[in-house]
Scaffold this motif. Structure first.
Motif, PDB file in Angstrom:
ATOM      1  N   ASP A  43       1.829   4.408   6.523  1.00 36.62           N
ATOM      2  CA  ASP A  43       0.533   3.587   7.342  1.00 36.62           C
ATOM      3  C   ASP A  43       0.145   2.306   6.344  1.00 36.62           C
ATOM      4  O   ASP A  43       0.633   2.547   5.360  1.00 36.62           O
ATOM      5  N   VAL A  44       0.305   1.200   6.982  1.00 41.67           N
ATOM      6  CA  VAL A  44      -0.987   0.390   6.480  1.00 41.67           C
ATOM      7  C   VAL A  44      -2.438   0.694   6.736  1.00 41.67           C
ATOM      8  O   VAL A  44      -2.705   0.564   7.820  1.00 41.67           O
ATOM      9  N   ASP A  45      -3.243   0.802   5.883  1.00 39.00           N
ATOM     10  CA  ASP A  45      -4.582   1.351   6.109  1.00 39.00           C
ATOM     11  C   ASP A  45      -5.057   0.051   6.524  1.00 39.00           C
ATOM     12  O   ASP A  45      -6.478   0.403   7.215  1.00 39.00           O
ATOM     13  N   SER A  46      -4.756  -0.515   5.364  1.00 37.24           N
ATOM     14  CA  SER A  46      -6.583  -2.167   5.776  1.00 37.24           C
ATOM     15  C   SER A  46      -5.707  -2.882   4.994  1.00 37.24           C
ATOM     16  O   SER A  46      -4.490  -3.385   3.960  1.00 37.24           O
ATOM     17  N   GLY A  58      -2.208   1.093   1.499  1.00 35.98           N
ATOM     18  CA  GLY A  58      -1.761   2.241   2.619  1.00 35.98           C
ATOM     19  C   GLY A  58      -0.801   3.418   2.189  1.00 35.98           C
ATOM     20  O   GLY A  58      -1.670   3.547   0.976  1.00 35.98           O
ATOM     21  N   SER A  59      -0.137   3.985   2.897  1.00 29.29           N
ATOM     22  CA  SER A  59       0.512   5.431   2.232  1.00 29.29           C
ATOM     23  C   SER A  59       1.881   5.444   2.803  1.00 29.29           C
ATOM     24  O   SER A  59       2.418   4.232   3.074  1.00 29.29           O
ATOM     25  N   SER A  65       0.087   6.376  -2.289  1.00 32.75           N
ATOM     26  CA  SER A  65      -0.813   5.799  -1.724  1.00 32.75           C
ATOM     27  C   SER A  65       0.010   4.242  -2.425  1.00 32.75           C
ATOM     28  O   SER A  65      -0.106   4.370  -3.555  1.00 32.75           O
ATOM     29  N   SER A  67      -1.230   0.018  -3.033  1.00 27.76           N
ATOM     30  CA  SER A  67      -1.659  -1.474  -2.625  1.00 27.76           C
ATOM     31  C   SER A  67      -0.869  -2.895  -2.576  1.00 27.76           C
ATOM     32  O   SER A  67      -0.096  -2.592  -3.768  1.00 27.76           O
TER      33      SER A  67
END
Length: 86
Positions: A43-46, A58-59, A65, A67
């Protein structure tokens, strides 16, 4: 005249660049860089503006995690997985 709509316009403040410096280019470059090893992006979280580039977080499928920083020209500046630079 067709009823179709064109591609969505970038939100105010987003830069579009031919060198991949736009938000979608940053996401794609980070996902490719992070996925070079045996793990994959889950996932891309932000995604946030950082200076004149982007920070993507993301994760991964392993639960780690990540960055990634991309400059305005679309170049990867750094990648961290679980807080460690790769």
């Amino acid at each position: 005249a067709g009823g179709g709509r064109g591609p969505p316009l970038p939100a105010q403040g987003q830069q579009r660049g031919e060198a991949g410096g736009d938000i979608n280019g940053a996401i794609n470059r980070c996902m490719s860089e992070v996925s070079r090893g045996s793990s994959r992006v889950q996932d891309v979280d932000s995604v946030a503006r950082e200076g004149d580039g982007w920070r993507v977080m993301g994760s991964m499928t392993t639960g780690s995690s990540f960055s990634c920083a991309v400059d305005r020209d679309g170049r990867i500046r750094n990648v961290n997985i679980d807080g460690r630079a790769i």
